[in-house]
Design an enzyme around this catalytic site. Structure first.
Site, mmCIF file in Angstrom:
data_model
loop_
_atom_site.group_PDB
_atom_site.id
_atom_site.type_symbol
_atom_site.label_atom_id
_atom_site.label_comp_id
_atom_site.label_asym_id
_atom_site.label_seq_id
_atom_site.Cartn_x
_atom_site.Cartn_y
_atom_site.Cartn_z
ATOM 1 N N ALA A 1 -10.953 -12.311 -13.459
ATOM 2 C CA ALA A 1 -10.306 -11.364 -14.119
ATOM 3 C C ALA A 1 -9.166 -11.690 -14.777
ATOM 4 O O ALA A 1 -8.712 -11.656 -15.844
ATOM 5 C CB ALA A 1 -8.689 -11.723 -13.228
ATOM 6 N N ASP B 1 -2.794 -9.042 -7.902
ATOM 7 C CA ASP B 1 -2.297 -10.064 -6.541
ATOM 8 C C ASP B 1 -3.392 -10.650 -6.747
ATOM 9 O O ASP B 1 -4.694 -10.875 -5.909
ATOM 10 C CB ASP B 1 -2.872 -8.656 -5.584
ATOM 11 C CG ASP B 1 -2.532 -9.211 -4.036
ATOM 12 O OD1 ASP B 1 -1.716 -10.335 -4.053
ATOM 13 O OD2 ASP B 1 -2.783 -8.355 -2.986
ATOM 14 N N CYS C 1 1.007 -14.969 -3.523
ATOM 15 C CA CYS C 1 1.145 -15.395 -2.271
ATOM 16 C C CYS C 1 1.123 -17.038 -1.899
ATOM 17 O O CYS C 1 0.904 -17.605 -0.694
ATOM 18 C CB CYS C 1 -0.540 -15.130 -1.758
ATOM 19 S SG CYS C 1 -1.773 -15.504 -2.308
ATOM 20 N N ARG D 1 0.877 -1.001 -0.093
ATOM 21 C CA ARG D 1 -0.070 0.135 -0.089
ATOM 22 C C ARG D 1 0.795 1.557 -0.094
ATOM 23 O O ARG D 1 0.346 2.616 -0.810
ATOM 24 C CB ARG D 1 -1.267 -0.190 1.314
ATOM 25 C CG ARG D 1 -1.707 -1.076 0.845
ATOM 26 C CD ARG D 1 -3.456 -1.348 2.006
ATOM 27 N NE ARG D 1 -2.698 -1.271 3.772
ATOM 28 C CZ ARG D 1 -2.397 -3.082 3.772
ATOM 29 N NH1 ARG D 1 -3.628 -3.969 2.686
ATOM 30 N NH2 ARG D 1 -2.066 -2.716 5.397
ATOM 31 N N ASP E 1 -12.530 -7.466 -9.150
ATOM 32 C CA ASP E 1 -12.662 -8.944 -8.713
ATOM 33 C C ASP E 1 -14.322 -9.674 -8.385
ATOM 34 O O ASP E 1 -14.773 -9.163 -9.522
ATOM 35 C CB ASP E 1 -12.278 -8.255 -7.210
ATOM 36 C CG ASP E 1 -12.229 -9.411 -6.313
ATOM 37 O OD1 ASP E 1 -11.180 -9.044 -5.555
ATOM 38 O OD2 ASP E 1 -13.035 -10.261 -5.932
ATOM 39 N N SER E 2 -13.458 -10.950 -8.642
ATOM 40 C CA SER E 2 -15.218 -11.396 -8.598
ATOM 41 C C SER E 2 -15.855 -11.887 -7.803
ATOM 42 O O SER E 2 -17.400 -12.322 -8.127
ATOM 43 C CB SER E 2 -14.510 -12.994 -9.125
ATOM 44 O OG SER E 2 -13.856 -13.829 -7.561
HETATM 45 N N1 SAH Z 1 -4.622 -7.082 -3.114
HETATM 46 C C1 SAH Z 1 -5.935 -7.185 -2.107
HETATM 47 C C2 SAH Z 1 -6.055 -8.053 -2.312
HETATM 48 C C3 SAH Z 1 -6.755 -9.445 -2.969
HETATM 49 S S1 SAH Z 1 -7.084 -11.002 -2.420
HETATM 50 C C4 SAH Z 1 -5.928 -6.016 -1.277
HETATM 51 O O1 SAH Z 1 -4.523 -5.623 -1.047
HETATM 52 O O2 SAH Z 1 -6.677 -6.131 -0.446
HETATM 53 C C5 SAH Z 1 -7.370 -12.028 -3.972
HETATM 54 C C6 SAH Z 1 -8.949 -11.409 -4.565
HETATM 55 O O3 SAH Z 1 -8.705 -12.487 -5.861
HETATM 56 C C7 SAH Z 1 -10.483 -11.228 -4.186
HETATM 57 O O4 SAH Z 1 -10.539 -10.539 -2.839
HETATM 58 C C8 SAH Z 1 -10.900 -12.873 -5.121
HETATM 59 O O5 SAH Z 1 -12.438 -12.204 -4.653
HETATM 60 C C9 SAH Z 1 -10.984 -12.049 -5.576
HETATM 61 N N2 SAH Z 1 -9.990 -13.638 -7.108
HETATM 62 C C10 SAH Z 1 -10.121 -14.759 -6.794
HETATM 63 N N3 SAH Z 1 -10.620 -15.411 -7.630
HETATM 64 C C11 SAH Z 1 -10.227 -14.492 -8.812
HETATM 65 C C12 SAH Z 1 -10.936 -14.324 -10.015
HETATM 66 N N4 SAH Z 1 -11.030 -15.660 -11.001
HETATM 67 N N5 SAH Z 1 -11.088 -13.166 -10.720
HETATM 68 C C13 SAH Z 1 -11.180 -12.201 -10.276
HETATM 69 N N6 SAH Z 1 -11.311 -11.847 -8.815
HETATM 70 C C14 SAH Z 1 -10.672 -13.180 -8.748
#
Ligand code: SAH
Length: 399
Positions: A283, A303, A343, A217, A255-256
């Site tokens: 995504a 991410d 991660c 961040r 986001d999904s």
């Molecule tokens: N960058 C964020 C954390 C991301 S966690 C932060 O700093 O707060 C990963 C995220 O990916 C989650 O919110 C989850 O809902 C989303 N996610 C999981 N699979 C996905 C997909 N196929 N397409 C889009 N989003 C997805």
């Protein structure tokens, strides 16, 4: 030796399998065990002995897990009792005092083995502590651990979110709810560097917020000015809010999860910023769509969730990381920056860098690493336990 008598449960290791414990690595795998005396139950404290009978320390027994025991202490004279377990928690919390005296009220207080409390994760958001018990050992000490967390200065609520899938490997059921104090506030926010982020303690991911991206961040804050920002896998829009607050010219979040995006909208309001478009979409599909429309961005955050839960899933995950990074690199405007993470603990920084290099090559772009991104100081990595490192990222600059 503390508490050792004829009834003490013991694990006797196979010859030469004491070496990793001698280096203070805290795990005893099932295959390293020659025999178990005294029929210990889940979470019981067992004495760990080398094949010659030498005492190596005390561990929590996990009969259902491949990691059959986790060390509480390598000092066989140490008694593992409520006082010891409480002191471990309080020492871990004390190590975060400087961080929490700075510009945030939210931090991970206890990071499992990395803080000498195997199986306990405890995250603090203001006066609220959200915890997960992920092993039989932590589960057995649940009341003591909850009391230890509730006794920390300024803590009004201890809430349990033991719904991580790792509990299955320990033969433990999911369990959530209030443990100590008052119900968590529905308006709970994490304060960080002048920003406010809503924390959904009961239904959010993990413990409600991604504390582990604190350093990221700060990176986004320093890079966002006048940039068109694309935040992929945005969750509750933390990067989006910061980018908008620090002068991004436009922000898009993907986001999904609908609820995560609803919280992103709320976070925008809480911080009085406009975070632009919120795309509820897969995504991979959304990025292809943006590519087909020849969209360009100056700063992309990528991410994804943990794509490999184990070594076995690494091949498949590697392809997914490659696809995502290829699409992201293609969307970078000339001079654009990409912050990209994995991660997955099974993915090393070295392999991740190779995967992203392959993506840049396929995209026919020259891309430089200008920085590396890591989990922050409240997610420490003991030198004796490198497995604690799971979050790694690259700060990339394209021509
Ligand atoms: N960058 C964020 C954390 C991301 S966690 C932060 O700093 O707060 C990963 C995220 O990916 C989650 O919110 C989850 O809902 C989303 N996610 C999981 N699979 C996905 C997909 N196929 N397409 C889009 N989003 C997805």
């Amino acid at each position: 030796m503390a508490g050792v008598n004829a009834r003490t449960a013991r694990i006797r290791l196979q010859p030469n399998r004491e070496r990793s414990l001698a280096r203070r690595h805290p795990w005893v795998f099932s295959g390293a065990i020659a025999g178990v005396d005294g029929s210990p139950g889940p979470g019981d404290t067992v004495l760990v002995q080398a094949s010659d009978g030498a005492a190596l320390g005390w561990a929590a027994y996990s009969p259902a897990s491949q990691i059959r025991a986790r060390m509480w202490t390598f000092d066989e004279s140490q008694r593992v009792d409520a006082e010891f377990v409480t002191a471990q928690v309080h020492a871990a919390a004390a190590r975060r005092a400087t961080l929490l005296a700075g510009d945030t009220d939210s931090a991970r207080l206890v990071f499992s083995e990395a803080d000498g409390v195997p199986g306990l994760v405890a995250d603090r958001y203001g006066d609220t502590v959200v915890c997960q018990f992920t092993t039989a050992g932590a589960d057995a000490w649940r009341d003591v651990l909850a009391d230890a967390l509730a006794a920390l200065p300024g803590v009004a609520c201890v809430y349990e979110r033991s719904d991580a899938d790792v509990r299955e490997r320990e033969g433990l059921e999911a369990r959530t709810g209030l443990l100590r104090g008052a119900d968590p506030s529905p308006d709970l926010v994490a304060h960080e560097s002048g920003f406010r982020f809503a924390v959904d303690v009961a239904d959010g991911h993990k413990t409600g917020f991604y504390l582990d991206q604190r350093d990221a961040r700060a990176a986004v804050a320093s890079l966002a000015r006048d940039r068109r920002v694309l935040n992929v896998f945005s969750y509750t829009g933390a990067f989006s809010v910061i980018a908008a607050g620090r002068g991004a010219s436009a922000v898009t979040s993907i986001d999904s999860s609908g609820p995560a995006l609803a919280t992103a909208a709320r976070n925008a309001e809480l911080n009085a910023v406009d975070i632009g478009e919120l795309m509820e979409a897969d995504a991979f599909t959304a990025l292809r769509g943006l590519r087909d429309r020849a969209k360009q961005y100056d700063l992309i955050c990528l991410d994804p969730p943990k794509l490999a839960n184990s070594e076995k899933q690494l091949d498949k995950a590697t392809r997914a990381y490659k696809d995502l990074n290829l699409l992201a690199v293609k969307l970078l405007a000339p001079g654009g920056m990409l912050l990209t993470w994995s991660c997955s603990g099974a993915m090393t920084m070295d392999l991740f860098q190779k995967v992203v290099a392959g993506a840049a090559l396929d995209a026919k772009r020259t891309v430089r690493i200008v920085g590396r991104l890591h989990q922050p100081s409240d997610h420490p990595v003991p030198l004796a336990f490198p497995e604690a490192e799971y979050l790694k990222g690259l700060n990339l600059h394209a021509d």
